[in-house]
Design a protein around this motif. Structure first.
Motif, mmCIF file in Angstrom:
data_model
loop_
_atom_site.group_PDB
_atom_site.id
_atom_site.type_symbol
_atom_site.label_atom_id
_atom_site.label_comp_id
_atom_site.label_asym_id
_atom_site.label_seq_id
_atom_site.Cartn_x
_atom_site.Cartn_y
_atom_site.Cartn_z
ATOM 1 N N THR A 31 -6.326 19.303 5.969
ATOM 2 C CA THR A 31 -5.275 19.120 6.959
ATOM 3 C C THR A 31 -5.605 17.964 7.896
ATOM 4 O O THR A 31 -6.771 17.664 8.144
ATOM 5 C CB THR A 31 -5.073 20.424 7.767
ATOM 6 O OG1 THR A 31 -3.953 20.265 8.648
ATOM 7 C CG2 THR A 31 -6.316 20.751 8.581
ATOM 8 N N ARG A 32 -4.580 17.278 8.387
ATOM 9 C CA ARG A 32 -4.694 16.131 9.283
ATOM 10 C C ARG A 32 -5.501 14.998 8.635
ATOM 11 O O ARG A 32 -6.323 14.357 9.278
ATOM 12 C CB ARG A 32 -5.316 16.522 10.627
ATOM 13 C CG ARG A 32 -4.536 17.576 11.379
ATOM 14 C CD ARG A 32 -5.071 17.770 12.799
ATOM 15 N NE ARG A 32 -6.490 18.070 12.809
ATOM 16 C CZ ARG A 32 -6.988 19.270 12.611
ATOM 17 N NH1 ARG A 32 -6.195 20.294 12.383
ATOM 18 N NH2 ARG A 32 -8.291 19.462 12.632
ATOM 19 N N THR A 33 -5.281 14.778 7.339
ATOM 20 C CA THR A 33 -5.983 13.726 6.608
ATOM 21 C C THR A 33 -4.986 12.723 6.052
ATOM 22 O O THR A 33 -3.901 13.097 5.615
ATOM 23 C CB THR A 33 -6.813 14.334 5.456
ATOM 24 O OG1 THR A 33 -7.852 15.147 6.007
ATOM 25 C CG2 THR A 33 -7.446 13.248 4.588
ATOM 26 N N VAL A 34 -5.382 11.439 6.081
ATOM 27 C CA VAL A 34 -4.510 10.362 5.609
ATOM 28 C C VAL A 34 -5.321 9.438 4.706
ATOM 29 O O VAL A 34 -6.471 9.115 5.011
ATOM 30 C CB VAL A 34 -3.940 9.527 6.779
ATOM 31 C CG1 VAL A 34 -3.024 8.427 6.252
ATOM 32 C CG2 VAL A 34 -3.187 10.423 7.753
ATOM 33 N N ILE A 35 -4.722 9.018 3.583
ATOM 34 C CA ILE A 35 -5.329 7.979 2.753
ATOM 35 C C ILE A 35 -4.305 6.876 2.512
ATOM 36 O O ILE A 35 -3.095 7.119 2.522
ATOM 37 C CB ILE A 35 -5.848 8.514 1.398
ATOM 38 C CG1 ILE A 35 -4.687 9.044 0.543
ATOM 39 C CG2 ILE A 35 -6.926 9.550 1.593
ATOM 40 C CD1 ILE A 35 -5.110 9.379 -0.877
ATOM 41 N N HIS A 36 -4.786 5.652 2.330
ATOM 42 C CA HIS A 36 -3.971 4.508 1.937
ATOM 43 C C HIS A 36 -4.601 3.884 0.702
ATOM 44 O O HIS A 36 -5.817 3.728 0.647
ATOM 45 C CB HIS A 36 -3.918 3.451 3.047
ATOM 46 C CG HIS A 36 -3.262 3.919 4.312
ATOM 47 N ND1 HIS A 36 -3.989 4.405 5.385
ATOM 48 C CD2 HIS A 36 -1.968 3.980 4.677
ATOM 49 C CE1 HIS A 36 -3.153 4.736 6.364
ATOM 50 N NE2 HIS A 36 -1.922 4.494 5.960
ATOM 51 N N TYR A 37 -3.785 3.547 -0.275
ATOM 52 C CA TYR A 37 -4.316 2.857 -1.446
ATOM 53 C C TYR A 37 -3.301 1.831 -1.942
ATOM 54 O O TYR A 37 -2.096 1.989 -1.724
ATOM 55 C CB TYR A 37 -4.686 3.837 -2.564
ATOM 56 C CG TYR A 37 -3.531 4.587 -3.181
ATOM 57 C CD1 TYR A 37 -2.782 4.037 -4.220
ATOM 58 C CD2 TYR A 37 -3.197 5.871 -2.738
ATOM 59 C CE1 TYR A 37 -1.734 4.724 -4.797
ATOM 60 C CE2 TYR A 37 -2.147 6.559 -3.304
ATOM 61 C CZ TYR A 37 -1.420 5.983 -4.339
ATOM 62 O OH TYR A 37 -0.376 6.673 -4.907
ATOM 63 N N PRO A 38 -3.755 0.766 -2.602
ATOM 64 C CA PRO A 38 -2.848 -0.289 -3.045
ATOM 65 C C PRO A 38 -1.934 0.181 -4.175
ATOM 66 O O PRO A 38 -2.308 1.044 -4.973
ATOM 67 C CB PRO A 38 -3.788 -1.405 -3.517
ATOM 68 C CG PRO A 38 -5.057 -0.710 -3.845
ATOM 69 C CD PRO A 38 -5.166 0.442 -2.891
ATOM 70 N N VAL A 39 -0.752 -0.403 -4.250
ATOM 71 C CA VAL A 39 0.201 -0.060 -5.309
ATOM 72 C C VAL A 39 -0.402 -0.335 -6.682
ATOM 73 O O VAL A 39 -0.229 0.433 -7.622
ATOM 74 C CB VAL A 39 1.518 -0.825 -5.112
ATOM 75 C CG1 VAL A 39 2.428 -0.641 -6.322
ATOM 76 C CG2 VAL A 39 2.225 -0.335 -3.854
ATOM 77 N N ASN A 40 -1.144 -1.429 -6.807
ATOM 78 C CA ASN A 40 -1.786 -1.763 -8.077
ATOM 79 C C ASN A 40 -3.168 -1.103 -8.169
ATOM 80 O O ASN A 40 -4.173 -1.744 -8.465
ATOM 81 C CB ASN A 40 -1.903 -3.275 -8.247
ATOM 82 C CG ASN A 40 -2.778 -3.920 -7.181
ATOM 83 O OD1 ASN A 40 -2.915 -3.384 -6.076
ATOM 84 N ND2 ASN A 40 -3.381 -5.046 -7.500
ATOM 85 N N PHE A 82 0.829 -1.195 0.000
ATOM 86 C CA PHE A 82 0.000 0.000 0.000
ATOM 87 C C PHE A 82 0.869 1.251 0.000
ATOM 88 O O PHE A 82 2.024 1.235 0.431
ATOM 89 C CB PHE A 82 -0.906 0.035 1.244
ATOM 90 C CG PHE A 82 -2.088 -0.895 1.164
ATOM 91 C CD1 PHE A 82 -3.333 -0.421 0.789
ATOM 92 C CD2 PHE A 82 -1.941 -2.233 1.455
ATOM 93 C CE1 PHE A 82 -4.418 -1.272 0.720
ATOM 94 C CE2 PHE A 82 -3.024 -3.098 1.379
ATOM 95 C CZ PHE A 82 -4.266 -2.611 1.005
ATOM 96 N N VAL A 83 0.295 2.332 -0.491
ATOM 97 C CA VAL A 83 0.920 3.646 -0.455
ATOM 98 C C VAL A 83 0.161 4.505 0.542
ATOM 99 O O VAL A 83 -1.077 4.496 0.561
ATOM 100 C CB VAL A 83 0.893 4.326 -1.840
ATOM 101 C CG1 VAL A 83 1.491 5.723 -1.769
ATOM 102 C CG2 VAL A 83 1.644 3.483 -2.853
#
Length: 322
Positions: free
Chosen positions: A137-146, A112-113
Motif C-alpha cells: 500500500t502507498r507504493t508507486v512505480i514508474h517504468y518506460p513504455v519500451n 513512462f507508465v
C-alpha cells in the motif's frame, strides 16, 4: 498508429486544449460509435481482477479501473442513458487520467507508465517482460513504455520483485540514489523515510550507489541510510521481509537465532539471549502467519521447545526453561 493509440494521443492534446476542430470531430466520432466504445472498454461492468497485466492496452485498463465505480453508481434505466453516461464519463475522465498514467520525462522526452497502489491490500502486476511485482500500500512505480528494451524502473514505497531472467537486458530499480541491478531473481525492497532495505530471496543482486556497491545472495539484507549515505549488511531469512505478500511462511527447519530475527524485522523488538548456545536450538516445521500477534508466536515457541521467551516493553529475553 493504431486507432486506440491515436485516440490516446488526441485525448492528451484535448487535455492541453490543443485539439484542432478536425481532431475534435475525430474524438467525438469515436465515442459516438457504440462498437468502438465497447471494444475500448471491454467487460465494462466486470469486477476488477486482483492481478493486473500491463500489456499494450495499458491505457484502457488503467483508465477503466478508475471510472468503473462511477459507472456502476450511475447505471441508467435504459441502454441509451447508459451509453450517454459512458460517453461523458469516459471523455472527461480519460482526458484527465491520460496525463497521469502516461507522461514525458522533459529531459529525454521518453514516455513512462505510472502504477500505484492506494489500496490497503497488496496489488500484483506483471510488467511487459512478464516480471512479477507485488506493490504494498502507498507504493508507486514508474517504468518506460519500451520496458522490454530498457528494463529500468523507479520505486517509492515497498515492493516484492520476481524478475524474469533476460541476460541481454539487465533489470534495475532506482530508489533515490540507490540502484538495485539483477538478471533474474526474487527480492524485496522497502523504501521508507530515510532508510531503504533490500532483502534477497533467490539469485544474486547488486545494490549500491555510484560510490559504493554490494553483491547480495539469498538471505542477505542491505540497509541504506539516505541521510548519511551509509550501508549496513546483515543476514536474515528473505521470507521474513516479504511475509506481507502471502498468508504465511513455512520453514521445514529454522534455528532459534534465525527465527528471532523476524521479531526485530516484523515487530521491532530487540532479542537478548541469556546464553549464546540457545541460538542454535532448532525448530522443525515452524510457520508464521501474516499479521500474526507476537504473543501467539512466542507461545508456540515456548510450547514446543526447551527454551522460554519473555516479552518486555522494548525487548524479548530468551532463557532456558526452569
Amino acid at each position: 498508429m493504431q486507432e486506440q493509440e491515436r485516440i490516446a494521443y488526441l485525448l492528451k492534446k484535448l487535455n492541453k486544449k490543443a485539439l484542432s476542430p478536425a481532431e475534435l470531430e475525430e474524438v467525438e466520432a469515436f465515442f459516438e460509435n457504440t462498437e468502438k466504445v465497447d471494444a475500448f472498454f471491454t467487460d465494462s461492468y466486470a469486477e476488477t481482477p486482483n492481478v493486473f497485466k500491463l500489456k499494450n492496452n495499458t491505457i484502457q485498463q488503467q483508465i477503466w479501473k478508475q471510472i468503473k465505480q462511477r459507472i456502476r453508481k450511475r447505471k441508467a434505466n435504459s441502454t441509451n442513458q447508459k451509453q450517454q453516461w459512458l460517453y461523458y464519463a469516459a471523455a472527461a475522465t480519460i482526458a484527465l487520467l491520460i496525463g497521469l498514467t502516461f507522461f514525458k520525462d522533459n529531459n529525454n522526452q521518453q514516455a513512462f507508465v505510472k502504477v500505484e497502489n492506494n489500496n490497503k491490500s497488496p496489488k500484483t502486476i506483471y510488467l511487459p517482460d512478464s516480471s512479477k511485482v507485488i506493490l504494498a500500500t502507498r507504493t508507486v512505480i514508474h517504468y518506460p513504455v519500451n520496458f522490454k528494451e530498457q528494463r529500468s524502473l523507479s520505486l517509492i514505497g515497498e515492493a516484492f520483485f520476481d524478475v524474469k531472467r533476460d541476460t541481454l537486458h539487465p533489470f534495475s530499480i532506482s530508489t533515490g540514489k540507490l540502484i538495485t541491478e539483477v538478471l533474474g531473481t526474487s527480492f524485496n525492497i522497502k523504501e521508507r523515510d530515510s532508510l531503504t532495505k533490500v532483502s534477497v530471496n533467490t539469485g544474486v543482486v547488486k545494490v549500491g550507489t555510484q560510490q559504493e556497491s554490494y553483491i547480495l545472495k539469498p538471505d542477505d539484507v542491505l540497509a541504506f541510510n539516505k541521510q548519511n549515505l551509509s550501508f549496513v549488511k546483515t543476514t536474515a531469512k528473505g521470507d521474513f521481509f516479504n511475509l506481507w505478500t502471502q498468508n504465511q511462511v513455512l520453514f521445514s527447519s529454522i534455528s532459534l537465532g534465525e527465527l528471532v530475527k523476524s521479531f526485530e524485522i516484523l515487530y521491532n523488538k530487540e532479542v537478548i539471549f541469556e546464553e549464546e548456545a540457545l541460538k542454535e536450538k532448532m525448530l522443525y516445521s515452524f510457520f508464521i502467519l501474516r499479521n500474526e500477534p507476537l504473543e501467539d508466536i512466542v507461545e508456540r515457541v515456548n510450547y514446543i521447545n526447551e527454551v522460554e521467551l519473555k516479552i518486555y516493553t522494548n525487548e524479548i529475553r530468551v532463557q532456558k526453561k526452569q
